[in-house]
Design a protein around this motif. Structure first.
Motif, PDB file in Angstrom:
ATOM      1  N   SER A 111       9.008  16.166  -4.642  1.00 17.16           N
ATOM      2  CA  SER A 111       8.671  15.579  -5.645  1.00 17.16           C
ATOM      3  C   SER A 111       8.340  14.317  -5.642  1.00 17.16           C
ATOM      4  O   SER A 111       7.658  13.373  -5.829  1.00 17.16           O
ATOM      5  CB  SER A 111      10.044  15.805  -6.591  1.00 17.16           C
ATOM      6  OG  SER A 111      10.073  14.640  -8.064  1.00 17.16           O
ATOM      7  N   THR A 112       8.967  13.756  -4.920  1.00 15.90           N
ATOM      8  CA  THR A 112       8.807  12.268  -3.955  1.00 15.90           C
ATOM      9  C   THR A 112       7.499  12.166  -3.125  1.00 15.90           C
ATOM     10  O   THR A 112       6.723  11.305  -3.803  1.00 15.90           O
ATOM     11  CB  THR A 112       9.850  11.689  -3.025  1.00 15.90           C
ATOM     12  OG1 THR A 112      11.314  11.561  -3.629  1.00 15.90           O
ATOM     13  CG2 THR A 112       9.937   9.888  -3.069  1.00 15.90           C
ATOM     14  N   VAL A 113       7.115  13.072  -2.591  1.00 15.54           N
ATOM     15  CA  VAL A 113       5.649  13.093  -1.324  1.00 15.54           C
ATOM     16  C   VAL A 113       4.804  12.981  -3.326  1.00 15.54           C
ATOM     17  O   VAL A 113       3.816  12.526  -2.426  1.00 15.54           O
ATOM     18  CB  VAL A 113       5.272  14.425  -1.024  1.00 15.54           C
ATOM     19  CG1 VAL A 113       4.573  14.961  -0.791  1.00 15.54           C
ATOM     20  CG2 VAL A 113       6.780  14.211   0.164  1.00 15.54           C
ATOM     21  N   HIS A 114       5.222  14.080  -3.923  1.00 14.34           N
ATOM     22  CA  HIS A 114       4.062  13.618  -5.159  1.00 14.34           C
ATOM     23  C   HIS A 114       4.373  12.894  -5.941  1.00 14.34           C
ATOM     24  O   HIS A 114       2.725  11.943  -5.834  1.00 14.34           O
ATOM     25  CB  HIS A 114       4.452  15.742  -6.039  1.00 14.34           C
ATOM     26  CG  HIS A 114       3.033  15.305  -7.060  1.00 14.34           C
ATOM     27  ND1 HIS A 114       2.923  15.309  -9.046  1.00 14.34           N
ATOM     28  CD2 HIS A 114       1.862  16.595  -7.102  1.00 14.34           C
ATOM     29  CE1 HIS A 114       2.090  15.550  -8.966  1.00 14.34           C
ATOM     30  NE2 HIS A 114       1.681  16.493  -8.009  1.00 14.34           N
ATOM     31  N   CYS A 115       5.212  12.056  -5.938  1.00 12.47           N
ATOM     32  CA  CYS A 115       5.119  10.586  -7.306  1.00 12.47           C
ATOM     33  C   CYS A 115       4.274   9.422  -5.421  1.00 12.47           C
ATOM     34  O   CYS A 115       3.366   8.787  -6.485  1.00 12.47           O
ATOM     35  CB  CYS A 115       6.434  10.858  -7.086  1.00 12.47           C
ATOM     36  SG  CYS A 115       6.435   8.748  -7.156  1.00 12.47           S
ATOM     37  N   VAL A 116       4.005   9.885  -3.967  1.00  6.92           N
ATOM     38  CA  VAL A 116       3.704   8.768  -3.345  1.00  6.92           C
ATOM     39  C   VAL A 116       2.490   9.012  -3.288  1.00  6.92           C
ATOM     40  O   VAL A 116       1.565   7.894  -3.009  1.00  6.92           O
ATOM     41  CB  VAL A 116       4.718   9.081  -3.119  1.00  6.92           C
ATOM     42  CG1 VAL A 116       4.736   8.125  -1.045  1.00  6.92           C
ATOM     43  CG2 VAL A 116       6.169   8.475  -2.102  1.00  6.92           C
ATOM     44  N   ALA A 117       2.330   9.909  -2.849  1.00  5.88           N
ATOM     45  CA  ALA A 117       0.922  10.160  -2.946  1.00  5.88           C
ATOM     46  C   ALA A 117      -0.191   9.849  -4.438  1.00  5.88           C
ATOM     47  O   ALA A 117      -0.675   9.417  -4.410  1.00  5.88           O
ATOM     48  CB  ALA A 117       0.387  11.863  -2.900  1.00  5.88           C
ATOM     49  N   GLY A 118       0.236   9.439  -5.435  1.00  8.64           N
ATOM     50  CA  GLY A 118      -0.037   9.302  -6.746  1.00  8.64           C
ATOM     51  C   GLY A 118      -0.015   7.989  -7.474  1.00  8.64           C
ATOM     52  O   GLY A 118      -1.122   7.454  -6.728  1.00  8.64           O
ATOM     53  N   ASP A 119       0.892   7.456  -6.750  1.00  8.54           N
ATOM     54  CA  ASP A 119       1.568   6.287  -6.815  1.00  8.54           C
ATOM     55  C   ASP A 119       0.601   5.041  -6.036  1.00  8.54           C
ATOM     56  O   ASP A 119       0.137   4.096  -5.914  1.00  8.54           O
ATOM     57  CB  ASP A 119       2.824   5.959  -6.939  1.00  8.54           C
ATOM     58  CG  ASP A 119       3.738   6.783  -8.645  1.00  8.54           C
ATOM     59  OD1 ASP A 119       2.712   7.274  -9.016  1.00  8.54           O
ATOM     60  OD2 ASP A 119       5.028   7.182  -8.139  1.00  8.54           O
ATOM     61  N   ALA A 120       0.684   5.746  -4.256  1.00 11.95           N
ATOM     62  CA  ALA A 120       0.665   4.875  -3.724  1.00 11.95           C
ATOM     63  C   ALA A 120      -0.839   4.357  -3.530  1.00 11.95           C
ATOM     64  O   ALA A 120      -1.061   3.716  -2.868  1.00 11.95           O
ATOM     65  CB  ALA A 120       0.992   5.196  -2.335  1.00 11.95           C
ATOM     66  N   THR A 121      -1.358   5.826  -3.849  1.00 13.65           N
ATOM     67  CA  THR A 121      -2.870   5.220  -3.207  1.00 13.65           C
ATOM     68  C   THR A 121      -2.977   4.498  -4.804  1.00 13.65           C
ATOM     69  O   THR A 121      -4.011   4.175  -4.406  1.00 13.65           O
ATOM     70  CB  THR A 121      -3.249   6.818  -4.352  1.00 13.65           C
ATOM     71  OG1 THR A 121      -3.356   7.704  -3.138  1.00 13.65           O
ATOM     72  CG2 THR A 121      -5.131   6.937  -4.345  1.00 13.65           C
ATOM     73  N   GLY A 122      -3.159   4.293  -5.858  1.00 16.16           N
ATOM     74  CA  GLY A 122      -3.289   3.464  -7.076  1.00 16.16           C
ATOM     75  C   GLY A 122      -2.624   2.090  -6.676  1.00 16.16           C
ATOM     76  O   GLY A 122      -3.501   1.233  -6.892  1.00 16.16           O
ATOM     77  N   ILE A 123      -1.361   2.050  -5.718  1.00 17.65           N
ATOM     78  CA  ILE A 123      -0.793   0.672  -5.145  1.00 17.65           C
ATOM     79  C   ILE A 123      -1.828   0.000  -4.068  1.00 17.65           C
ATOM     80  O   ILE A 123      -2.418  -0.734  -4.504  1.00 17.65           O
ATOM     81  CB  ILE A 123       0.235   0.803  -5.020  1.00 17.65           C
ATOM     82  CG1 ILE A 123       1.239   1.293  -5.983  1.00 17.65           C
ATOM     83  CG2 ILE A 123       0.801   0.144  -3.973  1.00 17.65           C
ATOM     84  CD1 ILE A 123       2.530   1.347  -5.154  1.00 17.65           C
ATOM     85  N   VAL A 124      -2.773   0.936  -3.276  1.00 20.41           N
ATOM     86  CA  VAL A 124      -2.873   0.597  -1.824  1.00 20.41           C
ATOM     87  C   VAL A 124      -4.634   0.344  -2.549  1.00 20.41           C
ATOM     88  O   VAL A 124      -5.321  -0.918  -2.398  1.00 20.41           O
ATOM     89  CB  VAL A 124      -3.754   1.840  -1.057  1.00 20.41           C
ATOM     90  CG1 VAL A 124      -4.403   0.804   0.339  1.00 20.41           C
ATOM     91  CG2 VAL A 124      -1.869   2.226  -0.400  1.00 20.41           C
ATOM     92  N   VAL A 125      -5.561   1.072  -3.183  1.00 19.98           N
ATOM     93  CA  VAL A 125      -6.863   0.640  -3.928  1.00 19.98           C
ATOM     94  C   VAL A 125      -5.918  -0.479  -4.764  1.00 19.98           C
ATOM     95  O   VAL A 125      -7.461  -0.990  -4.543  1.00 19.98           O
ATOM     96  CB  VAL A 125      -6.878   1.320  -4.537  1.00 19.98           C
ATOM     97  CG1 VAL A 125      -8.670   1.149  -5.381  1.00 19.98           C
ATOM     98  CG2 VAL A 125      -7.603   2.993  -4.003  1.00 19.98           C
ATOM     99  N   ALA A 126      -5.648  -0.896  -5.203  1.00 21.09           N
ATOM    100  CA  ALA A 126      -5.479  -2.238  -5.746  1.00 21.09           C
ATOM    101  C   ALA A 126      -5.431  -3.461  -5.411  1.00 21.09           C
ATOM    102  O   ALA A 126      -5.564  -4.712  -5.468  1.00 21.09           O
ATOM    103  CB  ALA A 126      -3.935  -1.626  -7.182  1.00 21.09           C
ATOM    104  N   ALA A 127      -4.391  -3.034  -3.720  1.00 19.90           N
ATOM    105  CA  ALA A 127      -3.775  -4.051  -3.183  1.00 19.90           C
ATOM    106  C   ALA A 127      -5.384  -4.909  -2.320  1.00 19.90           C
ATOM    107  O   ALA A 127      -5.349  -5.949  -2.414  1.00 19.90           O
ATOM    108  CB  ALA A 127      -2.601  -3.997  -2.111  1.00 19.90           C
TER     109      ALA A 127
END
Length: 656
Positions: free
Chosen positions: A83-99
């Motif tokens: 569940s956390t992997v699924h969260c990180v994969a999506g959320d972190a992608t958005g965070i990295v692109v935004a950063a």
């Protein structure tokens, strides 16, 4: 280019992360039996988290032997990982692109945090949850957005609560290369932030899996004999891991009345003979309303703390465009009030800006011969960033005039018309001030006061008539706290129009004093402040035992011109072997009655003293600063001393 010792770790981490992600991708798409969304989830998470992502994959999800995936992923802690992997994969992608985008656009850090959170939440909710999980969850896209909103909000809050302080601390600490996407350190800091976010989000994801609010790990298999897909399922939907769907027609359409220990009752989806990707199940939320309110509220408090507490220690108004790439000296105190301009002035010289390197065969303060045009003596000075050797094993990254530290000695006579052409090759703008001279105001040199700064690639001509004589010097007067401390200074000797007016001596030697701060191979401008204190000291660009030796004979005299070319420190200069006579101060010759004897004299920044020392006895007599620390090299003595020391070697009968 390796700039700091940490760079070894940076490059190693990035290489391991890429190799780990490549292995997970190969293994996932060559046999690990689970939906494509989880395959990509583990690949992205491993790319972001490096060896930690690989470890999670191997320990929680990689099928240990053929047919063993269903049993292997049963434990709740592994379901929480999924569940956390699924969260990180999506959320972190958005965070990295935004950063990356906010850094390139030049938004301040506090805005960057808000944009990163918003992008991570929306990408995780609208793409990785509602869209990519639609076939698994069933229902319409809008239904999936509605069902996923609260779990995604809780998970994202926790993840950002862990990420934000780690990113701010590492990006806005000493090494602010981490703020700029073009630097490898940026990606490692993002990776470490994601690791922290994963750790904080994991417990709440385990809880949401156990309550049926989120999916965990799943198993999807193709039945080659039946010609259709077998879907043994174990996921956050709560379907018991032991329940395997061998034949769609055999799947019970009745809800299960009992659930595994530690999980809430779930309802199995009705299945027909659909291709893989058909709706597998609908989940029932087993959390109570007070639990949801408490967990959601606590996640919001965590988010608020993670996003706002760093503002008490860091200036979140700074942008990556302003300070990205700057490396601060160890021990320097930075607060929320420290400006970008202050940081840039105190930052290390970037070794990548060095245009030339010089060894011990290169001498500083060499007299520059002018060319004469229409009776005007013309000198050409060019600034640049160089690597300058001050000891056999120690070099500094310096700002230099004509590739010398100190810059060339300019020598002419009173009454001469001179023109000095200055070309700037520094990464900063610069100007030159002619310290102590009487000249037209427009030629004085203070940046933005009497002239526009000389930008990189530009030139400026200073022209005046010398109406004084004596010992003077020139130095930068733009970013002076930085540039003079890094080497932009040089001696300016103006001889009397009538040579008979010169106070005669057998020898003439100029001493220019400077301090350096060198840590881990980087050079910082030495300043009298926390983190800016020097650890090396030089006379004319060299530290003892590599300083010059003045050779004399008993009975001879030497005129020593002390120049306080340092920008922030006072040096009580002392000569062994007897007192000296102070004959001039700040370029002005003292009247015979005003001259005095001394054995030490305080040379402050900008001050000059001409002294006459007579060799009374044969032997080696020291000239040195009487602050003991200033006669060490990085706090240690070499061959009897260091730093601001040099010898006068007097030949003759030692008994005299």
């Amino acid at each position: 280019m390796l700039i700091q010792p940490i760079d070894i770790f940076v490059y190693a981490w990035l290489i391991v992360a890429l190799l780990s992600a490549a292995y997970v991708a190969w293994d996932q798409f060559n046999g690990n039996p689970e939906p494509a969304v989880m395959k990509w989830g583990f690949v992205l998470t491993t790319l972001y988290m490096g060896p930690i992502g690989l470890l999670l994959y191997v320990m929680a999800d990689k099928e240990p032997q053929p047919g063993g995936h269903e049993e292997f992923i049963k434990p709740l802690w592994k379901q929480g990982v999924g569940s956390t992997v699924h969260c990180v994969a999506g959320d972190a992608t958005g965070i990295v692109v935004a950063a990356v985008i906010t850094a390139l656009v030049g938004l301040p850090m506090w805005v960057d945090l808000i944009v990163e959170y918003t992008a991570g939440f929306l990408f995780g909710l609208l793409i990785f949850q509602a869209l990519f999980m639609r076939k698994i969850m069933g229902g319409s896209y809008a239904d999936n957005v509605r069902r996923s909103f609260l779990p995604e909000l809780i998970s994202m809050n926790c993840m950002m609560a862990g990420m934000a302080p780690v990113m701010i601390y590492l990006m806005m600490g000493r090494d602010m290369r981490a703020m700029w996407p073009g630097e490898p350190l940026f990606w490692v800091v993002m990776s470490l932030g994601i690791v922290a976010g994963f750790a904080v989000a994991y417990p709440v994801n385990v809880w949401m899996v156990s309550r049926g609010m989120k999916h965990g790990l799943m198993t999807v298999r193709e039945d080659a004999h039946a010609g259709h897909y077998e879907k043994p399922l174990s996921d956050a939907g709560g379907m018991h891991p032991d329940m395997q769907m061998a034949e769609p027609s055999a799947v019970s359409t009745q809800p299960h009345d009992r659930a595994p220990q530690g999980q809430t009752p779930m309802v199995a989806a009705k299945h027909t003979n659909h291709p893989m990707g058909s709706p597998m199940q609908h989940m029932q939320n087993g959390a109570t309303r007070p639990q949801l309110v408490a967990v959601t509220g606590f996640s919001l408090l965590m988010l608020l703390a993670g996003m706002t507490l760093p503002s008490a220690f860091f200036n979140l108004r700074l942008t990556a465009e302003e300070v990205g790439g700057a490396i601060m000296p160890p021990g320097m105190i930075m607060t929320q009030e420290t400006s970008a301009a202050a940081m840039l002035d105190m930052a290390a010289v970037d070794p990548r800006q060095v245009t030339a390197s010089y060894g011990l065969d290169r001498q500083g303060a060499q007299t520059l011969a002018p060319r004469i045009e229409n009776g005007v003596k013309i000198f050409d000075l060019e600034t640049s960033v160089i690597r300058w050797q001050i000891l056999p094993s120690i070099s500094v990254n310096a700002y230099a005039y004509n590739g010398q530290v100190p810059g060339p000695t300019l020598r002419f006579r009173r009454g001469d018309r001179v023109r000095i052409n200055v070309t700037n090759r520094l990464p900063d703008s610069t100007t030159v001030h002619w310290h102590g001279l009487i000249l037209p105001n427009v030629m004085d040199g203070p940046a933005k006061i009497t002239q526009a700064p000389i930008e990189n690639g530009q030139s400026y001509s200073y022209e005046f008539t010398a109406v004084q004589s004596g010992t003077y010097f020139y130095h930068s007067h733009d970013h002076v706290d930085r540039q003079q401390a890094l080497g932009l200074y040089g001696a300016l000797i103006i001889d009397p129009a009538n040579s008979a007016d010169e106070i005669a001596a057998d020898h003439d030697y100029t001493i220019q004093l400077q301090e350096w701060l060198v840590r881990d191979g980087l050079t910082y401008p030495a300043m009298p402040m926390e983190g800016g204190m020097p650890n090396y000291f030089t006379i004319n660009g060299r530290a003892f035992p590599l300083t010059d030796t003045i050779k004399m004979k008993v009975g001879e005299t030497v005129k020593i011109r002390f120049i306080g070319s340092s920008s922030g420190f006072i040096h009580p200069m002392h000569i062994h072997g007897g007192p000296f006579l102070v004959v001039a101060r700040d370029g002005e010759t003292l009247a015979p009655a005003a001259r005095f004897k001394a054995d030490s004299i305080n040379v402050g920044p900008g001050q000059r003293y001409d002294v006459i020392w007579t060799a009374l006895k044969a032997g080696k007599w020291m000239i040195h600063c009487h602050i003991s620390h200033h006669t060490t090299n990085n706090n240690a003595e070499q061959q009897g001393g260091g730093g601001l020391m040099m010898d006068i070697d007097v030949a003759g009968d030692p008994k005299i």
